[in-house]
Every structure is written in structure tokens, then in C-alpha cells.
Write an enzyme that holds these catalytic residues in place. Structure first.
Site, PDB file in Angstrom:
ATOM      1  N   TYR A 166       3.970  -0.344   5.071  1.00 12.39           N
ATOM      2  CA  TYR A 166       2.553  -0.571   5.386  1.00 12.39           C
ATOM      3  C   TYR A 166       2.113   0.275   6.574  1.00 12.39           C
ATOM      4  CZ  TYR A 166      -1.754  -3.278   6.066  1.00 12.39           C
ATOM      5  OH  TYR A 166      -3.070  -3.669   6.189  1.00 12.39           O
ATOM      6  N   ASP A 168      -7.359   0.453 -11.078  1.00 14.28           N
ATOM      7  CA  ASP A 168      -6.336   0.589 -10.051  1.00 14.28           C
ATOM      8  C   ASP A 168      -6.519   1.942  -9.381  1.00 14.28           C
ATOM      9  OD1 ASP A 168      -4.094   0.803  -8.490  1.00 14.28           O
ATOM     10  OD2 ASP A 168      -2.654   0.353 -10.085  1.00 14.28           O
ATOM     11  N   LYS A 221      -0.824   3.167   6.563  1.00 16.97           N
ATOM     12  CA  LYS A 221      -2.026   3.054   7.382  1.00 16.97           C
ATOM     13  C   LYS A 221      -2.097   4.141   8.457  1.00 16.97           C
ATOM     14  CE  LYS A 221      -3.959  -0.412   5.299  1.00 16.97           C
ATOM     15  NZ  LYS A 221      -5.250  -0.233   4.581  1.00 16.97           N
TER      16      LYS A 221
END
Length: 243
Positions: free
Chosen positions: A151, A59, A155
Site C-alpha cells: 500500500y 475495474d 501511494k
């Protein structure tokens, strides 16, 4: 023979990039978190059987796991030419309903995971005076999107990180760029209801979803010598959705 690390390589965009780099003759270090079957299928379908492939299940949002990934790459191949930070997750929700856990998990994987891998490889690439890092961002990091505060933040953060790293590492011929995909035909977009997908299409001048191979094309260019004077840039591959 060059070597590349790809995070989140078991499916979707990561798998398409892995397939392309295999075709180009790269030895690959392929990271995945849980989908062992997809990873095995991907490697079995590689057309170039002359290269060496190493899989690392970990991970990358975990700092020590990311170090393990980079260390295993160098232990196996001695040097790494390319790092593709592709691993990412979504936990969509509108802001009033988004939990702290939904926000944190996306930031931890998408943003901190990218930092972790870049942090651990940067000294090695500076020492070898060569490296190509491509971070996979998103059109959502440029334009925003309702229901994706977490998100979009992750990003957009990747883009800021890309530009900062490009300024720091460029003096040693380590180039850092980002690719910002638009709406790409993957398992993630397959889950979008058709009515919503049709509405999305109205805002895409090319009137179609992109393919994972379109992102692989962009990555191939950025890691090639044709892009040897390009760093700190964001290459948008979105069919004109956001200009």
C-alpha cells in the site's frame, strides 16, 4: 454545469467527495467495481436533484475498462472538467509473509489504476485546455507503515506520478494535485481493533480520526478557482500525524 469523474465512488471517501460535488452542482460520472447497492443509495441521497449522474461499473486496474470509463463520461457530457482518482484497496501483511499476489493486486488498483485513468483523459484535457486532476494518496505513502509495504509503495507512487503529470500537463492549464489522507473514519478503519486505534490516536496531535468530509473539503479547494495557481502539490489531511 461542470462534470467530474470519481473512481471508487460507492462508499467512504469517494462517496463523501461525490456528495460534495453534487452539492456544488456537478454532473457526475461515478465509478464502482462491485457495490451496486451502496452506489444506488448514494445517488438516492444526493440533495441536488438537478444534476445528471452516470454510473460506470468497471475495474480501473484494467487498461481497457479505464478507457471505457473515460469514454462514457465524454459520450454523455461532451467534456470533463475534473477527475478524482480515489479507487484503492488494501491487502495488508508483514513483508516476510506478503504474497506476490497481495503486492500485485494493490499496485494494480492503486497505482496502475490511477495511471490508466490519467492516461486516457490526458489527451482530451490537453485538447480542451482545461482540467483538474486530484489523486488520492495517503499518509502511508509519505511516512510508510508496518504491514503495508504494498500500500505504501502504491501511494508513494501516486505522489511521484502526480508531480510528473503536473509538469507535463500544466502548460495547457491542466492542474494535477494529490490529497494524502491520514487515518479517516471509514469502513477500513472501523475494522482496526480498538487497542491499536487507541495507540494510533496517541500519535495524532488532534487526538481524533478524520472524517471523509475533511477529504472532500480538500478536494473542493483543489478543483476550485481558488487553487488555480497550485499544481504538483500534496495536501496532507492527517490531523498532524505526519508533518
Amino acid at each position: 454545469m461542470k462534470t467530474a469523474i470519481i473512481t471508487g465512488a460507492s462508499k467512504g471517501i469517494g462517496a463523501a467527495i461525490a456528495l460534495r460535488l453534487n452539492e456544488l452542482g456537478y454532473n457526475l460520472v461515478l465509478n464502482y467495481r462491485s457495490n451496486t447497492i451502496s452506489m444506488e443509495e448514494l445517488i438516492n441521497n444526493f440533495p441536488n436533484k438537478e444534476t445528471k449522474n452516470v454510473t460506470v461499473q468497471c475495474d480501473i486496474s484494467n487498461y481497457e475498462d479505464a478507457k471505457k470509463l473515460i469514454d462514457e463520461a465524454y459520450d454523455n457530457f461532451g467534456t470533463v472538467d475534473v477527475l478524482i482518482n480515489n479507487a484503492g484497496i488494501t491487502k495488508d501483511n508483514i513483508l516476510p509473509m506478503m504474497s506476490e499476489e497481495e503486492f500485485d493486486q494493490v499496485i494494480e488498483t492503486n497505482l496502475k489504476g490511477t495511471f490508466n485513468c490519467c492516461r486516457h483523459i490526458s489527451k482530451r484535457m490537453l485538447k480542451q485546455k482545461y482540467g483538474r486532476i486530484v489523486n488520492i494518496s495517503s499518509v502511508v505513502g509519505l511516512a510508510g507503515n508496518a504491514g503495508q509495504v504494498n500500500y505504501a509503495a502504491s501511494k508513494a507512487g501516486v505522489i511521484g506520478m502526480t508531480k510528473s503529470m503536473a509538469r507535463e500537463l500544466g502548460k495547457k492549464n491542466v492542474l494535477v494535485n494529490a490529497v494524502a489522507p491520514g487515518f479517516i473514519q471509514t469502513e477500513m478503519t472501523d475494522k482496526i481493533p480498538d487497542d491499536i486505534k487507541n495507540e494510533m490516536m496517541k500519535n495524532i496531535p488532534l487526538q481524533k480520526l478524520g472524517q471523509p468530509s475533511d477529504i472532500a473539503d480538500a478536494v473542493e479547494f483543489l478543483i476550485s478557482e481558488k487553487a488555480s495557481y497550485i499544481t504538483g502539490q500534496v495536501l496532507s489531511v492527517n490531523g498532524g500525524y505526519y508533518m
